[in-house]
Design a protein around this motif. Sequence first.
Motif, mmCIF file in Angstrom:
data_model
loop_
_atom_site.group_PDB
_atom_site.id
_atom_site.type_symbol
_atom_site.label_atom_id
_atom_site.label_comp_id
_atom_site.label_asym_id
_atom_site.label_seq_id
_atom_site.Cartn_x
_atom_site.Cartn_y
_atom_site.Cartn_z
ATOM 1 N N THR A 1 0.831 -1.206 0.000
ATOM 2 C CA THR A 1 0.000 0.000 0.000
ATOM 3 C C THR A 1 0.865 1.257 0.000
ATOM 4 O O THR A 1 0.598 2.219 -0.725
ATOM 5 N N VAL A 2 1.921 1.253 0.804
ATOM 6 C CA VAL A 2 2.843 2.389 0.831
ATOM 7 C C VAL A 2 3.508 2.561 -0.532
ATOM 8 O O VAL A 2 3.620 3.684 -1.053
ATOM 9 N N LEU A 3 3.932 1.473 -1.143
ATOM 10 C CA LEU A 3 4.602 1.550 -2.437
ATOM 11 C C LEU A 3 3.663 2.015 -3.547
ATOM 12 O O LEU A 3 4.121 2.558 -4.563
ATOM 13 N N ALA A 4 2.371 1.831 -3.369
ATOM 14 C CA ALA A 4 1.397 2.213 -4.399
ATOM 15 C C ALA A 4 0.935 3.661 -4.285
ATOM 16 O O ALA A 4 0.308 4.183 -5.203
ATOM 17 N N ARG A 5 1.252 4.323 -3.191
ATOM 18 C CA ARG A 5 0.757 5.693 -2.972
ATOM 19 C C ARG A 5 1.311 6.664 -4.016
ATOM 20 O O ARG A 5 2.478 6.601 -4.376
ATOM 21 N N ARG A 6 0.441 7.563 -4.477
ATOM 22 C CA ARG A 6 0.830 8.537 -5.485
ATOM 23 C C ARG A 6 0.638 9.977 -5.010
ATOM 24 O O ARG A 6 0.800 10.911 -5.797
ATOM 25 N N ASP A 7 0.282 10.147 -3.766
ATOM 26 C CA ASP A 7 0.043 11.493 -3.226
ATOM 27 C C ASP A 7 1.352 12.083 -2.721
ATOM 28 O O ASP A 7 1.742 11.870 -1.585
ATOM 29 N N GLY A 8 2.007 12.840 -3.572
ATOM 30 C CA GLY A 8 3.312 13.390 -3.240
ATOM 31 C C GLY A 8 3.340 14.180 -1.939
ATOM 32 O O GLY A 8 4.191 13.927 -1.074
ATOM 33 N N PRO A 9 2.428 15.154 -1.750
ATOM 34 C CA PRO A 9 2.443 15.916 -0.501
ATOM 35 C C PRO A 9 2.241 15.029 0.726
ATOM 36 O O PRO A 9 2.862 15.252 1.769
ATOM 37 N N GLY A 10 1.394 14.010 0.604
ATOM 38 C CA GLY A 10 1.179 13.102 1.733
ATOM 39 C C GLY A 10 2.421 12.296 2.054
ATOM 40 O O GLY A 10 2.774 12.114 3.218
ATOM 41 N N LEU A 11 3.098 11.813 1.012
ATOM 42 C CA LEU A 11 4.340 11.070 1.220
ATOM 43 C C LEU A 11 5.414 11.974 1.827
ATOM 44 O O LEU A 11 6.150 11.570 2.735
ATOM 45 N N ALA A 12 5.491 13.214 1.321
ATOM 46 C CA ALA A 12 6.478 14.151 1.858
ATOM 47 C C ALA A 12 6.215 14.425 3.333
ATOM 48 O O ALA A 12 7.144 14.468 4.148
ATOM 49 N N ASN B 1 10.162 20.432 -5.791
ATOM 50 C CA ASN B 1 8.737 20.674 -6.022
ATOM 51 C C ASN B 1 7.878 20.266 -4.841
ATOM 52 O O ASN B 1 6.795 20.820 -4.614
ATOM 53 N N LEU B 2 8.344 19.282 -4.059
ATOM 54 C CA LEU B 2 7.616 18.833 -2.871
ATOM 55 C C LEU B 2 8.005 19.624 -1.625
ATOM 56 O O LEU B 2 7.492 19.342 -0.529
ATOM 57 N N GLY B 3 8.890 20.603 -1.784
ATOM 58 C CA GLY B 3 9.308 21.407 -0.648
ATOM 59 C C GLY B 3 10.217 20.688 0.322
ATOM 60 O O GLY B 3 10.335 21.094 1.472
ATOM 61 N N LEU B 4 10.908 19.658 -0.153
ATOM 62 C CA LEU B 4 11.749 18.858 0.739
ATOM 63 C C LEU B 4 13.213 19.284 0.734
ATOM 64 O O LEU B 4 14.003 18.793 1.535
ATOM 65 N N VAL B 5 13.585 20.155 -0.184
ATOM 66 C CA VAL B 5 14.906 20.764 -0.132
ATOM 67 C C VAL B 5 14.713 22.271 -0.128
ATOM 68 O O VAL B 5 13.798 22.794 -0.779
#
Length: 278
Positions: free
Chosen positions: A224-235, A267-271
């Motif tokens: 389920t984790v590997l299938a997630r496509r919600d970038g902001p949620g993963l970030a 783009n995800l605000g992680l750097v």
Amino acid sequence: MRLPPVFHGLCDDAAVFPPGLMPLAEAVPAHLRHKASGHAELIGSFVVAAPALKDLEPLLPDGERLDLVVTVPAGPEHVTGALAEAAALPNVRLVAIEVAVPEGMPPAELFGVLDRMDSDVPVFVEIPRDERRPGLIAALPGTPYRAKFRTGGVKAHLYPDEAELADAIRAVVEAGVPFKATAGLHHAVRNTDPETGFEQHGFLNVLLATGAALGGASRADLATVLARRDGPGLAGALAGLDATAVRERFLSFGTCSITDPLTDLANLGLVAGGGDPA
């Protein structure tokens, strides 16, 4: 650029491999530019196949060290030769060998050949995507060898689905075996490539799945984790990750593009701060 520790050294530079196929004469200086850039903390080692070692020496500038990973697709009998060739190169530090497992070679025979090496360079064993995988992973604990997984390629069938990759991650985490990945992890988040239609894994997904496996998550939960496509949620989920523990297991991944992972992280605000891609 400020880079969170979870991303330090995460991206090995595999620019000369498909689908990028950058000429070696261009890839070496590009790698050195990345290592001198504001995003240098993201960059791991430069990856070449053993047959390309003979072409590397003229490209090595004086006064600059190249951290090198050498892949040995021909199998363990060719590792000693690759070690000798790499050792003869000036300004090179060999940091790892990656070796393929020939068809029909059992773990005991593989380790027997590798054990005869007179070197302390870390060795990653490319885990086959067939019935040999469980036995080979089970045989790795207690050896000095690590695991390498293929997560993609130039054809759709080379990409393991979520369940297969979940099984692999869960197996090595439970076995206490560090691993790296190669091919297919071009982007931070699970995606469908718009040009090829291939389903591609995301490296944020793999980081989080590794963390979940360390916490005892089931195969279904990891998938389920590997299938997630919600970038902001993963970030956002990265905030709850034990970065040190995860990176002791998931060491790095090879990518033919440093720019793609860097752009996704920005783009995800992680750097934080502006990037300066080579």
